[in-house]
Design an enzyme around this catalytic site. Structure first.
Site, PDB file in Angstrom:
ATOM      1  N   ARG A  24       1.221  -6.140  -9.719  1.00 55.85           N
ATOM      2  CA  ARG A  24       1.668  -5.531  -8.457  1.00 55.85           C
ATOM      3  C   ARG A  24       1.823  -6.540  -7.326  1.00 55.85           C
ATOM      4  O   ARG A  24       2.259  -6.171  -6.239  1.00 55.85           O
ATOM      5  CB  ARG A  24       0.718  -4.401  -8.051  1.00 55.85           C
ATOM      6  CG  ARG A  24      -0.674  -4.874  -7.721  1.00 55.85           C
ATOM      7  CD  ARG A  24      -1.651  -3.722  -7.535  1.00 55.85           C
ATOM      8  NE  ARG A  24      -2.909  -4.258  -7.018  1.00 55.85           N
ATOM      9  CZ  ARG A  24      -3.630  -3.668  -6.079  1.00 55.85           C
ATOM     10  NH1 ARG A  24      -3.227  -2.530  -5.538  1.00 55.85           N
ATOM     11  NH2 ARG A  24      -4.757  -4.201  -5.668  1.00 55.85           N
ATOM     12  N   GLU A  28      -2.293   9.498 -10.915  1.00 63.31           N
ATOM     13  CA  GLU A  28      -1.772   8.335 -11.621  1.00 63.31           C
ATOM     14  C   GLU A  28      -1.784   8.549 -13.133  1.00 63.31           C
ATOM     15  O   GLU A  28      -2.823   8.864 -13.698  1.00 63.31           O
ATOM     16  CB  GLU A  28      -2.640   7.116 -11.273  1.00 63.31           C
ATOM     17  CG  GLU A  28      -2.886   6.959  -9.768  1.00 63.31           C
ATOM     18  CD  GLU A  28      -4.014   5.987  -9.468  1.00 63.31           C
ATOM     19  OE1 GLU A  28      -4.173   5.016 -10.230  1.00 63.31           O
ATOM     20  OE2 GLU A  28      -4.724   6.196  -8.464  1.00 63.31           O
ATOM     21  N   ARG A  47       0.835  -1.204   0.000  1.00 62.84           N
ATOM     22  CA  ARG A  47       0.000   0.000   0.000  1.00 62.84           C
ATOM     23  C   ARG A  47       0.874   1.261   0.000  1.00 62.84           C
ATOM     24  O   ARG A  47       1.370   1.686   1.022  1.00 62.84           O
ATOM     25  CB  ARG A  47      -0.920   0.002   1.221  1.00 62.84           C
ATOM     26  CG  ARG A  47      -1.710   1.278   1.427  1.00 62.84           C
ATOM     27  CD  ARG A  47      -2.831   1.454   0.429  1.00 62.84           C
ATOM     28  NE  ARG A  47      -3.884   0.464   0.633  1.00 62.84           N
ATOM     29  CZ  ARG A  47      -4.935   0.342  -0.188  1.00 62.84           C
ATOM     30  NH1 ARG A  47      -5.047   1.118  -1.251  1.00 62.84           N
ATOM     31  NH2 ARG A  47      -5.852  -0.580   0.050  1.00 62.84           N
ATOM     32  N   HIS A  92       0.220   3.755 -10.292  1.00 60.58           N
ATOM     33  CA  HIS A  92      -0.689   4.171  -9.202  1.00 60.58           C
ATOM     34  C   HIS A  92       0.090   4.970  -8.142  1.00 60.58           C
ATOM     35  O   HIS A  92       0.216   4.540  -6.991  1.00 60.58           O
ATOM     36  CB  HIS A  92      -1.295   2.896  -8.599  1.00 60.58           C
ATOM     37  CG  HIS A  92      -2.525   3.092  -7.773  1.00 60.58           C
ATOM     38  ND1 HIS A  92      -2.677   4.113  -6.880  1.00 60.58           N
ATOM     39  CD2 HIS A  92      -3.677   2.368  -7.698  1.00 60.58           C
ATOM     40  CE1 HIS A  92      -3.846   4.009  -6.282  1.00 60.58           C
ATOM     41  NE2 HIS A  92      -4.471   2.947  -6.771  1.00 60.58           N
ATOM     42  N   GLN A 127      -8.324  -7.064  -8.378  1.00 62.15           N
ATOM     43  CA  GLN A 127      -8.306  -5.605  -8.422  1.00 62.15           C
ATOM     44  C   GLN A 127      -6.964  -5.096  -8.963  1.00 62.15           C
ATOM     45  O   GLN A 127      -5.912  -5.461  -8.467  1.00 62.15           O
ATOM     46  CB  GLN A 127      -8.535  -5.059  -7.004  1.00 62.15           C
ATOM     47  CG  GLN A 127      -8.266  -3.575  -6.816  1.00 62.15           C
ATOM     48  CD  GLN A 127      -9.479  -2.720  -7.092  1.00 62.15           C
ATOM     49  OE1 GLN A 127     -10.498  -3.211  -7.568  1.00 62.15           O
ATOM     50  NE2 GLN A 127      -9.381  -1.439  -6.812  1.00 62.15           N
TER      51      GLN A 127
END
Length: 313
Positions: free
Chosen positions: A89, A271, A66, A167, A84
């Site tokens: 990632r 982003e 995160r 992101h 998601q």
């Protein structure tokens, strides 16, 4: 800080995960975890951290980290059978020992090349063969540059399509003191209203509640002005027409297990992305998407820096 030699080091990070430390001669630095191919730190020559990583980030597979700069591929968002923001990632990337040639005028000699290829498990959920090459580089002035190259290596003649985002979580002093310039008058899809389409009305984007917008056909440069830190982040992007702006605000922050209740005040995601129109590659074709981040001292209240000049410069 005294000047030194540029260095690139592989070492152990949190929970024993492998990471690469980049240090430029003038003292700026970045760290990249092989898990996620994810930049988790970017510091200027004074050692100040530019990126936000949650104090509650897990750093433990299969959960994505995160903060920093997660890579959303082969999808942005949550659609169909893919997890998601896709799977790039939360896969372990390898150091690329045979990267493709970069232009000779690439100013940086402080960089790392990573590569991701599909595993058999990945192939079951997204049945395409690809090579995703990522270069993370620090410029002599401390700018952070990410270049992604995605190639379709399918042998069955089939094209594939994907959406993509860097992101990026920026560290800010106070979200209520921040404004984003360069997205005025742009159309956007509002993720809080089932991706309904609107047109941005304000002179600049400011924050007083949850926001999750996908701005479409955006300029190649966007500025984030942090009034309290007297700092402006400038994003320069290529091959990435869209831009996502996200802050979870208090209610959503409390619902995230890997995010502190009050941490929304100290971060903002802006982003560089390609979402509205998926990228389609035929076998043998390659897509390239580039992001360059810089941080410049600024004080827009005293007029020391005209943000429009930043965007045009």
């Amino acid at each position: 800080m005294a000047a030194g030699k540029p260095s690139v080091k592989l070492c152990k990070g949190i929970n024993g995960l492998d990471k690469v430390l980049l240090r430029e001669a003038r003292g700026s630095s970045a760290e990249v975890y092989l898990y996620g191919g994810q930049v988790t730190s970017w510091k200027n020559i004074h050692g100040e951290e530019m990126l936000f990583v949650s104090s509650k980030a897990f750093f433990k597979p299969p959960k994505a980290i995160r903060g920093g700069i997660p890579i959303c591929f082969p999808q942005f968002g949550n659609h169909g059978i893919l997890e998601q923001h896709g799977f790039a990632r939360n896969r372990v990337w390898r150091i690329d020992t045979n990267p493709p040639a970069f232009p000779a005028n690439s100013a940086s000699n402080t960089f790392i090349d990573l590569i991701l290829k599909p595993s058999e498990e990945d192939f079951k959920i997204w049945p395409h063969s690809y090579e995703f090459r990522l270069r993370v580089a620090l410029a002599p002035g401390g700018d952070l540059m990410l270049t992604s190259r995605i190639r379709n290596t399918n042998t069955d003649g089939k094209p594939f399509s994907f959406t993509f985002a860097y992101h990026t979580y920026f560290s800010v002093s106070d979200i209520s003191e921040v404004r984003v310039e360069g997205l005025e008058t742009m159309d956007y899809l509002d993720n809080l209203k089932e991706r309904e389409r609107f047109t941005e009305q304000g002179d600049a984007i400011t924050f007083e509640s949850e926001v999750h917008k996908i701005y479409l056909s955006t300029p190649t440069k966007i500025a984030i002005l942090d009034h309290e830190k007297k700092r402006t982040f400038v994003l320069r992007k290529d091959g990435l027409p869209d831009a996502v702006v996200w802050n979870p605000w208090d209610r959503k922050a409390k619902a995230l297990a890997d995010f502190g209740d009050d941490e929304y005040k100290y971060m903002l995601c802006v982003e560089a992305a390609s979402i509205e129109k998926p990228i389609t590659l035929k076998p043998g074709e390659e897509w390239k998407g580039r992001l360059e981040l810089s941080a410049v001292p600024s004080s827009y209240c005293s007029g020391q820096l005209d943000p429009q000049k930043v965007l045009q410069g």
